[in-house]
Design a protein around this motif. Sequence first.
Motif, mmCIF file in Angstrom:
data_model
loop_
_atom_site.group_PDB
_atom_site.id
_atom_site.type_symbol
_atom_site.label_atom_id
_atom_site.label_comp_id
_atom_site.label_asym_id
_atom_site.label_seq_id
_atom_site.Cartn_x
_atom_site.Cartn_y
_atom_site.Cartn_z
ATOM 1 N N VAL A 1 8.018 40.702 -24.820
ATOM 2 C CA VAL A 1 7.488 42.040 -24.560
ATOM 3 C C VAL A 1 8.380 43.060 -25.257
ATOM 4 O O VAL A 1 9.583 43.157 -24.954
ATOM 5 C CB VAL A 1 7.429 42.346 -23.056
ATOM 6 C CG1 VAL A 1 6.903 43.767 -22.832
ATOM 7 C CG2 VAL A 1 6.543 41.335 -22.340
ATOM 8 N N GLU A 2 7.783 43.804 -26.180
ATOM 9 C CA GLU A 2 8.518 44.844 -26.893
ATOM 10 C C GLU A 2 8.418 46.176 -26.144
ATOM 11 O O GLU A 2 7.425 46.446 -25.463
ATOM 12 C CB GLU A 2 7.968 45.053 -28.308
ATOM 13 C CG GLU A 2 7.955 43.834 -29.200
ATOM 14 C CD GLU A 2 6.620 43.124 -29.201
ATOM 15 O OE1 GLU A 2 6.327 42.411 -30.182
ATOM 16 O OE2 GLU A 2 5.855 43.297 -28.225
ATOM 17 N N SER A 3 9.427 47.003 -26.327
ATOM 18 C CA SER A 3 9.408 48.359 -25.779
ATOM 19 C C SER A 3 10.294 49.238 -26.638
ATOM 20 O O SER A 3 11.103 48.738 -27.433
ATOM 21 C CB SER A 3 9.878 48.376 -24.323
ATOM 22 O OG SER A 3 11.210 47.919 -24.226
ATOM 23 N N GLY A 4 10.139 50.551 -26.467
ATOM 24 C CA GLY A 4 11.017 51.496 -27.139
ATOM 25 C C GLY A 4 10.412 52.212 -28.326
ATOM 26 O O GLY A 4 11.072 53.058 -28.939
ATOM 27 N N GLY A 5 9.183 51.893 -28.675
ATOM 28 C CA GLY A 5 8.557 52.578 -29.789
ATOM 29 C C GLY A 5 8.240 54.024 -29.441
ATOM 30 O O GLY A 5 8.361 54.454 -28.295
ATOM 31 N N GLY A 6 7.834 54.777 -30.457
ATOM 32 C CA GLY A 6 7.491 56.168 -30.218
ATOM 33 C C GLY A 6 7.440 56.950 -31.500
ATOM 34 O O GLY A 6 7.409 56.386 -32.596
ATOM 35 N N GLY B 1 14.869 60.698 -40.430
ATOM 36 C CA GLY B 1 16.309 60.829 -40.248
ATOM 37 C C GLY B 1 16.777 60.489 -38.850
ATOM 38 O O GLY B 1 17.982 60.352 -38.612
ATOM 39 N N GLY B 2 15.830 60.353 -37.933
ATOM 40 C CA GLY B 2 16.176 60.053 -36.558
ATOM 41 C C GLY B 2 16.376 58.576 -36.310
ATOM 42 O O GLY B 2 16.359 57.753 -37.234
ATOM 43 N N SER B 3 16.566 58.241 -35.035
ATOM 44 C CA SER B 3 16.846 56.865 -34.628
ATOM 45 C C SER B 3 15.961 56.453 -33.467
ATOM 46 O O SER B 3 15.516 57.290 -32.683
ATOM 47 C CB SER B 3 18.314 56.722 -34.203
ATOM 48 O OG SER B 3 19.192 57.018 -35.264
ATOM 49 N N LEU B 4 15.742 55.163 -33.383
ATOM 50 C CA LEU B 4 15.056 54.544 -32.245
ATOM 51 C C LEU B 4 15.697 53.195 -31.989
ATOM 52 O O LEU B 4 16.193 52.553 -32.922
ATOM 53 C CB LEU B 4 13.567 54.337 -32.533
ATOM 54 C CG LEU B 4 12.580 55.481 -32.349
ATOM 55 C CD1 LEU B 4 11.192 55.025 -32.772
ATOM 56 C CD2 LEU B 4 12.574 55.985 -30.919
ATOM 57 N N ARG B 5 15.638 52.768 -30.745
ATOM 58 C CA ARG B 5 16.067 51.411 -30.413
ATOM 59 C C ARG B 5 14.917 50.696 -29.735
ATOM 60 O O ARG B 5 14.411 51.153 -28.701
ATOM 61 C CB ARG B 5 17.291 51.398 -29.505
ATOM 62 C CG ARG B 5 17.850 49.983 -29.332
ATOM 63 C CD ARG B 5 19.137 49.933 -28.536
ATOM 64 N NE ARG B 5 18.888 49.918 -27.110
ATOM 65 C CZ ARG B 5 19.726 49.389 -26.218
ATOM 66 N NH1 ARG B 5 20.864 48.832 -26.620
ATOM 67 N NH2 ARG B 5 19.449 49.444 -24.926
ATOM 68 N N LEU B 6 14.524 49.593 -30.319
ATOM 69 C CA LEU B 6 13.490 48.745 -29.738
ATOM 70 C C LEU B 6 14.138 47.597 -28.987
ATOM 71 O O LEU B 6 15.197 47.121 -29.363
ATOM 72 C CB LEU B 6 12.572 48.184 -30.824
ATOM 73 C CG LEU B 6 11.919 49.177 -31.778
ATOM 74 C CD1 LEU B 6 10.963 48.437 -32.712
ATOM 75 C CD2 LEU B 6 11.208 50.279 -31.032
ATOM 76 N N SER B 7 13.459 47.174 -27.931
ATOM 77 C CA SER B 7 13.906 46.012 -27.173
ATOM 78 C C SER B 7 12.820 44.958 -27.169
ATOM 79 O O SER B 7 11.627 45.276 -27.183
ATOM 80 C CB SER B 7 14.232 46.406 -25.724
ATOM 81 O OG SER B 7 15.285 47.333 -25.671
ATOM 82 N N CYS B 8 13.243 43.721 -27.142
ATOM 83 C CA CYS B 8 12.326 42.581 -27.037
ATOM 84 C C CYS B 8 12.832 41.730 -25.879
ATOM 85 O O CYS B 8 13.877 41.073 -25.998
ATOM 86 C CB CYS B 8 12.328 41.789 -28.335
ATOM 87 S SG CYS B 8 11.390 40.247 -28.294
ATOM 88 N N ALA B 9 12.118 41.781 -24.780
ATOM 89 C CA ALA B 9 12.501 41.035 -23.587
ATOM 90 C C ALA B 9 11.716 39.731 -23.526
ATOM 91 O O ALA B 9 10.496 39.732 -23.708
ATOM 92 C CB ALA B 9 12.244 41.862 -22.341
#
Length: 119
Positions: free
Chosen positions: A5-10, A15-23
């Motif tokens: 299950v992925e999460s953290g998109g948006g 130039g910005g940052s995101l962190r995705l998680s895969c549980a």
Amino acid sequence: QVQLVESGGGLVQAGGSLRLSCAASGRTFSSYGIGWFRQAPGKERELAISISPSGGSITYADSVKGRFTISRDNAKNTVYLQMNSLKPEDTAVYYCAARLTGRVTYVYWGQGTQVTVSS
């Protein structure tokens, strides 16, 4: 069987940052290599970055080298994708996938999470 299950998109500005998680579910998570794939509209799915079961080996696509990093916490059954210096061309649906040690094919896939980078 492994469920991802992925999460953290948006939505983020260039130039910005995101962190995705895969549980992941399952007791044998540490036996699986994990890859983050992405697919942009009208384009083929590509492997952006991957990590070995132990975390000791990481491979990068040229397009993300120096900007994306991957890590895993086997105690939490989770893999993280840190994306920095994002570009509009990083816009895509991001999927995590799992392959058993020594195998080539990714056999378990998450449902994907949308990442949109505005210019």
